[in-house]
Design a protein around this motif. Structure first.
Motif, mmCIF file in Angstrom:
data_model
loop_
_atom_site.group_PDB
_atom_site.id
_atom_site.type_symbol
_atom_site.label_atom_id
_atom_site.label_comp_id
_atom_site.label_asym_id
_atom_site.label_seq_id
_atom_site.Cartn_x
_atom_site.Cartn_y
_atom_site.Cartn_z
ATOM 1 N N LEU A 191 39.413 -12.212 -1.255
ATOM 2 C CA LEU A 191 39.281 -10.767 -1.072
ATOM 3 C C LEU A 191 37.822 -10.347 -1.247
ATOM 4 C CD1 LEU A 191 40.770 -8.009 -0.779
ATOM 5 C CD2 LEU A 191 40.845 -7.950 -3.280
ATOM 6 N N THR A 192 37.297 -9.601 -0.281
ATOM 7 C CA THR A 192 35.922 -9.107 -0.399
ATOM 8 C C THR A 192 35.860 -7.585 -0.415
ATOM 9 O OG1 THR A 192 35.649 -9.250 1.997
ATOM 10 C CG2 THR A 192 34.909 -11.145 0.704
ATOM 11 N N GLY A 193 36.951 -6.924 -0.144
ATOM 12 C CA GLY A 193 36.936 -5.462 -0.184
ATOM 13 C C GLY A 193 38.272 -4.873 0.220
ATOM 14 N N GLY A 194 38.477 -3.619 -0.158
ATOM 15 C CA GLY A 194 39.701 -2.934 0.238
ATOM 16 C C GLY A 194 40.735 -2.929 -0.869
ATOM 17 N N PRO A 195 41.888 -2.340 -0.560
ATOM 18 C CA PRO A 195 42.897 -2.126 -1.611
ATOM 19 C C PRO A 195 43.772 -3.335 -1.930
ATOM 20 C CG PRO A 195 43.634 -1.188 0.453
ATOM 21 C CD PRO A 195 42.239 -1.716 0.703
ATOM 22 N N ASP B 237 37.067 -13.113 3.149
ATOM 23 C CA ASP B 237 36.067 -14.012 3.724
ATOM 24 C C ASP B 237 36.760 -15.157 4.478
ATOM 25 O OD1 ASP B 237 36.909 -15.833 1.825
ATOM 26 O OD2 ASP B 237 35.156 -15.599 0.541
ATOM 27 N N VAL B 238 35.976 -16.101 4.968
ATOM 28 C CA VAL B 238 36.542 -17.179 5.791
ATOM 29 C C VAL B 238 37.502 -18.063 5.002
ATOM 30 C CG1 VAL B 238 34.625 -17.250 7.426
ATOM 31 C CG2 VAL B 238 34.517 -18.616 5.342
ATOM 32 N N ARG C 34 41.633 -11.965 12.590
ATOM 33 C CA ARG C 34 40.495 -12.856 12.336
ATOM 34 C C ARG C 34 39.336 -12.366 13.192
ATOM 35 N NH1 ARG C 34 39.022 -18.549 13.563
ATOM 36 N NH2 ARG C 34 37.884 -19.253 11.727
ATOM 37 N N LYS C 35 38.219 -12.167 12.553
ATOM 38 C CA LYS C 35 37.051 -11.624 13.243
ATOM 39 C C LYS C 35 36.197 -12.754 13.800
ATOM 40 C CE LYS C 35 38.113 -7.412 12.445
ATOM 41 N NZ LYS C 35 38.582 -6.580 13.542
ATOM 42 N N GLU C 36 35.174 -12.352 14.529
ATOM 43 C CA GLU C 36 34.276 -13.299 15.209
ATOM 44 C C GLU C 36 33.703 -14.361 14.269
ATOM 45 O OE1 GLU C 36 32.190 -13.664 19.138
ATOM 46 O OE2 GLU C 36 33.937 -12.597 18.473
ATOM 47 N N GLY C 37 33.243 -13.947 13.122
ATOM 48 C CA GLY C 37 32.618 -14.891 12.195
ATOM 49 C C GLY C 37 33.601 -15.685 11.346
ATOM 50 N N GLY C 38 34.903 -15.478 11.542
ATOM 51 C CA GLY C 38 35.912 -16.209 10.781
ATOM 52 C C GLY C 38 36.457 -15.418 9.612
ATOM 53 N N GLN C 39 35.875 -14.236 9.327
ATOM 54 C CA GLN C 39 36.420 -13.409 8.252
ATOM 55 C C GLN C 39 37.700 -12.739 8.749
ATOM 56 O OE1 GLN C 39 33.355 -12.970 9.502
ATOM 57 N NE2 GLN C 39 31.895 -13.449 7.878
ATOM 58 N N PHE C 40 38.438 -12.201 7.796
ATOM 59 C CA PHE C 40 39.699 -11.539 8.127
ATOM 60 C C PHE C 40 39.612 -10.075 7.728
ATOM 61 C CE2 PHE C 40 40.495 -15.959 7.252
ATOM 62 C CZ PHE C 40 41.285 -16.347 8.323
ATOM 63 N N GLU D 217 52.888 -21.190 -2.408
ATOM 64 C CA GLU D 217 51.451 -20.947 -2.481
ATOM 65 C C GLU D 217 50.785 -22.116 -3.200
ATOM 66 O OE1 GLU D 217 50.472 -17.182 -4.168
ATOM 67 O OE2 GLU D 217 48.315 -17.525 -3.987
ATOM 68 N N VAL D 218 49.652 -22.526 -2.683
ATOM 69 C CA VAL D 218 48.882 -23.599 -3.331
ATOM 70 C C VAL D 218 47.519 -23.027 -3.683
ATOM 71 C CG1 VAL D 218 50.098 -25.471 -2.152
ATOM 72 C CG2 VAL D 218 48.078 -24.465 -1.089
ATOM 73 N N PRO D 219 46.826 -23.644 -4.657
ATOM 74 C CA PRO D 219 45.497 -23.135 -5.013
ATOM 75 C C PRO D 219 44.561 -23.190 -3.808
ATOM 76 C CG PRO D 219 46.265 -24.748 -6.621
ATOM 77 C CD PRO D 219 47.239 -24.778 -5.496
ATOM 78 N N ARG D 220 43.694 -22.172 -3.745
ATOM 79 C CA ARG D 220 42.746 -22.123 -2.632
ATOM 80 C C ARG D 220 41.875 -23.378 -2.663
ATOM 81 N NH1 ARG D 220 42.859 -18.207 -0.069
ATOM 82 N NH2 ARG D 220 43.053 -16.608 -1.658
ATOM 83 N N GLY D 221 41.620 -23.912 -1.489
ATOM 84 C CA GLY D 221 40.819 -25.118 -1.401
ATOM 85 C C GLY D 221 41.658 -26.392 -1.335
ATOM 86 N N THR D 222 42.968 -26.248 -1.499
ATOM 87 C CA THR D 222 43.843 -27.420 -1.387
ATOM 88 C C THR D 222 43.842 -27.896 0.063
ATOM 89 O OG1 THR D 222 45.257 -26.558 -3.141
ATOM 90 C CG2 THR D 222 46.188 -28.278 -1.725
#
Ligand code: FES
Length: 164
Positions: A126-130, A121-122, A105-111, A155-160
């Motif tokens: 997925l925002t990039g990569g393989p 993203d927070v 986890r990075k400073e801004g909350g991204q991974f 797994e649950v839907p994102r935002g649950t």
């Protein structure tokens, strides 16, 4: 008549115990036996998974009141991040969906994944990569004793969000 003596080297007594050819043959045979035994030991381990997912997929994380609002807690054993926002709890797996490395986890909350550079993203999208998809949102429930329980195989839907 004089008797001729045989040279010492031809005497039975001075014959080498094993020739170099015998030694190399024995060494090759024992190497093959050792390799076969090691392969069999390895093959015996194959059918047994070293991790039994059913036994440790559910984990108690603590009482909801133990987590401050707008806090983030990492559980290294369960490999998940627990977030408490204004409206409740949600959890993200820290296992990268590419090949299973643990994301940071990075400073801004991204991974970010240290292995092949996938970025999330927070929210875990997925925002990039393989990686083929975002981080897994893990199911949270409350146990009868009032403990937050995460099931890393559900797994649950994102935002649950769990209101607890
Ligand atoms: S394991 Fe994370 S990007 Fe490959």
């Amino acid at each position: 008549m004089s008797e001729t003596k045989a040279p010492l080297e031809s005497s039975e007594r001075f014959k080498p115990v094993a020739t170099r050819r015998d030694f190399l043959g024995l060494a090759a045979a024992w190497s093959a036996v050792a390799a076969f035994v090691m392969a069999m030991l390895g093959a015996m381990r194959l059918p047994m998974p070293s991790v039994f997912p059913e036994s440790n997929s559910r984990a108690k994380l603590g009482r909801p009141a133990a987590f401050a609002k707008n806090s983030t807690t990492y559980f290294p054993k369960q490999r998940l991040w627990l977030f408490r926002g204004e409206d409740g709890f949600h959890a993200l797996s820290s296992v990268c969906p590419h090949l299973g490395c643990i994301v940071e986890r990075k400073e801004g909350g991204q991974f970010s994944c240290p292995c092949h550079g996938s970025k999330f993203d927070v929210e875990g999208n997925l925002t990039g990569g393989p990686a083929p998809k975002g981080l897994v949102s893990v199911e949270l429930t409350v146990s009868p004793e009032g403990q937050l329980v995460a099931d890393t195989l559900q797994e649950v839907p994102r935002g649950t969000v769990l209101n607890a």
